[in-house]
Design an enzyme around this catalytic site. Structure first.
Site, mmCIF file in Angstrom:
data_model
loop_
_atom_site.group_PDB
_atom_site.id
_atom_site.type_symbol
_atom_site.label_atom_id
_atom_site.label_comp_id
_atom_site.label_asym_id
_atom_site.label_seq_id
_atom_site.Cartn_x
_atom_site.Cartn_y
_atom_site.Cartn_z
ATOM 1 N N ILE A 1 0.852 -1.188 0.000
ATOM 2 C CA ILE A 1 0.000 0.000 0.000
ATOM 3 C C ILE A 1 0.888 1.238 0.000
ATOM 4 O O ILE A 1 1.732 1.402 0.892
ATOM 5 C CB ILE A 1 -0.951 -0.024 1.223
ATOM 6 C CG1 ILE A 1 -2.005 -1.130 1.010
ATOM 7 C CG2 ILE A 1 -1.616 1.332 1.442
ATOM 8 C CD1 ILE A 1 -2.841 -1.433 2.224
ATOM 9 N N ASP A 2 0.731 2.095 -0.994
ATOM 10 C CA ASP A 2 1.584 3.291 -1.065
ATOM 11 C C ASP A 2 1.041 4.388 -0.152
ATOM 12 O O ASP A 2 -0.039 4.252 0.440
ATOM 13 C CB ASP A 2 1.751 3.775 -2.515
ATOM 14 C CG ASP A 2 0.464 4.302 -3.123
ATOM 15 O OD1 ASP A 2 -0.489 4.607 -2.373
ATOM 16 O OD2 ASP A 2 0.411 4.422 -4.364
ATOM 17 N N SER A 3 1.802 5.474 -0.019
ATOM 18 C CA SER A 3 1.465 6.482 0.990
ATOM 19 C C SER A 3 0.129 7.162 0.694
ATOM 20 O O SER A 3 -0.631 7.465 1.605
ATOM 21 C CB SER A 3 2.583 7.518 1.102
ATOM 22 O OG SER A 3 2.758 8.169 -0.140
#
Lengths: 82, 411
Positions: A39-41
């Site tokens: 999961i990216d920021s």
């Protein structure tokens, strides 16, 4: 009526699944948002925003960086409930 | 260098893909219907109908995809996936693949719903993906991301000419040597109470609420404005040598583009149509063709009282008496006006017309404007010459004085 850790985990998993398409069975307490769930920021911030709304809690930006695993987030949200 | 079209994709008011859209167009069906919402009662929106998609993107995309993309990008991705698969998923070096997918307005649904969120629930509830969703380059960025198009991702914005301009720029991108393959097209998702109210405020929209399917009637004496549509069209452009080397099926050639500007008025076309005619002339010159090669025109013809006839006179000026035997189709009579998606969907129609040698019909013309001096294809499709190479022009014009003409030719 505060929710139990299990109920929070269930609710958080719903958000994660809806947001990322990850299989619900994958969203377990020990999983790291970044390393295990990829999961990216931006997605993380989205999940946090949706969780704040769903559980009626505030998660300040400076605390988000400490939420490494799903379990961290569950503990934080459970504790933040009135 | 010759540039060819090897793939087509669309999601439109007539169908969820090229086959169903083309079939409906040949059958002369309208994709315009009464809107199933309360905008008229709640906000007093004066126009109650539009050309809504036949198949909603959420029916074919995953939920995470629809959550992170504005509807305009969703439609572009649906059309791009179809076009890419249709082209046989070309094996191309990512650094030789371009993406040029335009939108005229951008993520208007995202922008306005995020503003509602601020007003109703506070700034902290605005989602982090709001900016990437509302920016008008979002569709081309998502296409670039999905297909690893790293030669460049562009999104020329020129109102209702955007989709055609994207395809014209795709031709330039390949001719200039920057890319071998370009995913090019346009998209728009603006059936929302604000754009409808704003277009209506300009007196641009048809108000034929009692007859939605009959509202878009280009060149008819009773035409009273355009009908808003939504959707996307995408073509896969490829250098002929690249296409032939991989044994690709070739639909048609994209031989030329002409792009001019009126420099006249922010929303009205220049009355003599000189800029439009010059765009068509330049496109033919670029294609190395003469007017005698042209057998079909897909007109911009949006069903506005002024615009339709300026274009028709320009076509007559360009083609002279040859206009009497050039099959002219105004497909917005069926689809409505897709704004930034229009030129792209109409390029798909133009390519299909050349491939099948059939010009699609123009519907709803019961009394052609007496000044009309073009050969309008009415109600039923018309066969184009079965033998030899044939060419067609696709016109698109936009608020701001943008004029784009594309010349396609059969193989």
């Amino acid at each position: 009526m505060a929710l139990s850790e299990n109920e929070v985990l269930e609710g958080l998993a719903e958000i994660v699944v809806d947001e990322t398409g990850i299989d619900a069975a994958e969203v377990t307490a020990e999983k790291s948002f970044t390393d295990d769930l990829d999961i990216d920021s931006l997605s993380m911030m989205t999940i946090v925003t949706l969780a704040e709304e769903k559980f009626d809690v505030r998660i300040p930006d400076e605390d988000v960086k400490n939420l490494i695993t799903v379990g961290d987030a569950v503990t934080y949200i459970t504790g933040a409930q009135d | 260098m010759t540039v060819v079209v090897t793939g087509l994709g669309t999601t439109s008011p007539l169908g969820g893909d090229v086959a169903s859209t083309w079939e409906a167009a040949l059958a002369g069906r309208s994709g315009v219907r009464t809107l199933d919402n309360d905008w008229a009662e709640t906000y007093g929106v004066p126009v109650h109908f539009a050309g809504q998609l036949a198949v909603r993107p959420e029916e074919v995309l995953s939920r995470p995809e629809t959550k992170r993309m504005d509807p305009s990008a969703q439609m572009a991705i649906v059309a791009a996936r179809e076009a890419w698969a249709d082209a046989g998923s070309p094996d191309v070096d990512p650094e030789r693949l371009g993406s040029i997918v335009s939108s005229g307005i951008g993520g208007v649904w995202t922008l306005l719903s995020a503003w509602d969120t601020v007003k109703e629930r506070g700034a902290s509830r605005v989602l982090p993906l709001t900016v990437p969703m509302l920016m008008p380059n979002s569709p081309t960025a998502y296409v670039s991301l999905e297909f690893k198009a790293r030669a460049g991702a562009h999104s020329p914005v020129s109102a209702c000419a955007s989709g055609a301009e994207a395809i014209g720029m795709g031709l330039e991108m390949i001719e200039s040597g920057r890319a071998d393959v370009v995913i090019a097209g346009g998209t728009e998702a603006a059936i929302h109470p604000l754009p409808i109210s704003a277009f209506a405020a300009m007196q641009a929209l048809s108000k034929r609420n009692d007859d939605p399917a009959g509202a878009s009637r280009p060149y008819d004496v009773t035409r009273d404005g355009f009908v808003l549509g939504e959707g996307a069209g995408v073509v896969i452009l490829e250098s002929e040598s690249h296409a032939k080397a991989r044994g690709a099926r070739i639909y048609a050639r994209l031989l030329g583009r002409g792009m001019t500007a009126d420099g006249h008025h922010i929303a009205a076309p220049e009355p003599t149509g000189a800029g439009q005619t010059r765009a068509m002339e330049l496109a033919l010159q670029d294609a190395g063709l003469t007017t005698a090669d042209v057998v079909h025109v897909n007109a911009h013809a949006t069903s506005t009282p002024v615009g339709d006839m300026i274009e028709a006179r320009g076509i007559r000026t360009l083609l002279g008496s040859h206009a009497d035997s050039v099959a002219l189709s105004a497909t917005k009579s069926m689809t409505g006006h897709l704004l930034g998606g229009a030129g792209a969907l109409e390029s798909v129609f133009t390519v299909k017309a050349l491939e099948t040698r059939t010009a699609p019909p123009t519907i709803n013309v019961t009394q052609p404007d007496p000044e009309l001096q073009v050969d309008l294809v009415r109600d039923v499709p018309r066969a184009l010459p079965a033998e030899g190479q044939i060419a067609a022009i696709n016109n698109s014009f936009g608020f701001g004085g943008h004029n784009v003409a594309l010349v396609f030719a059969s193989i």
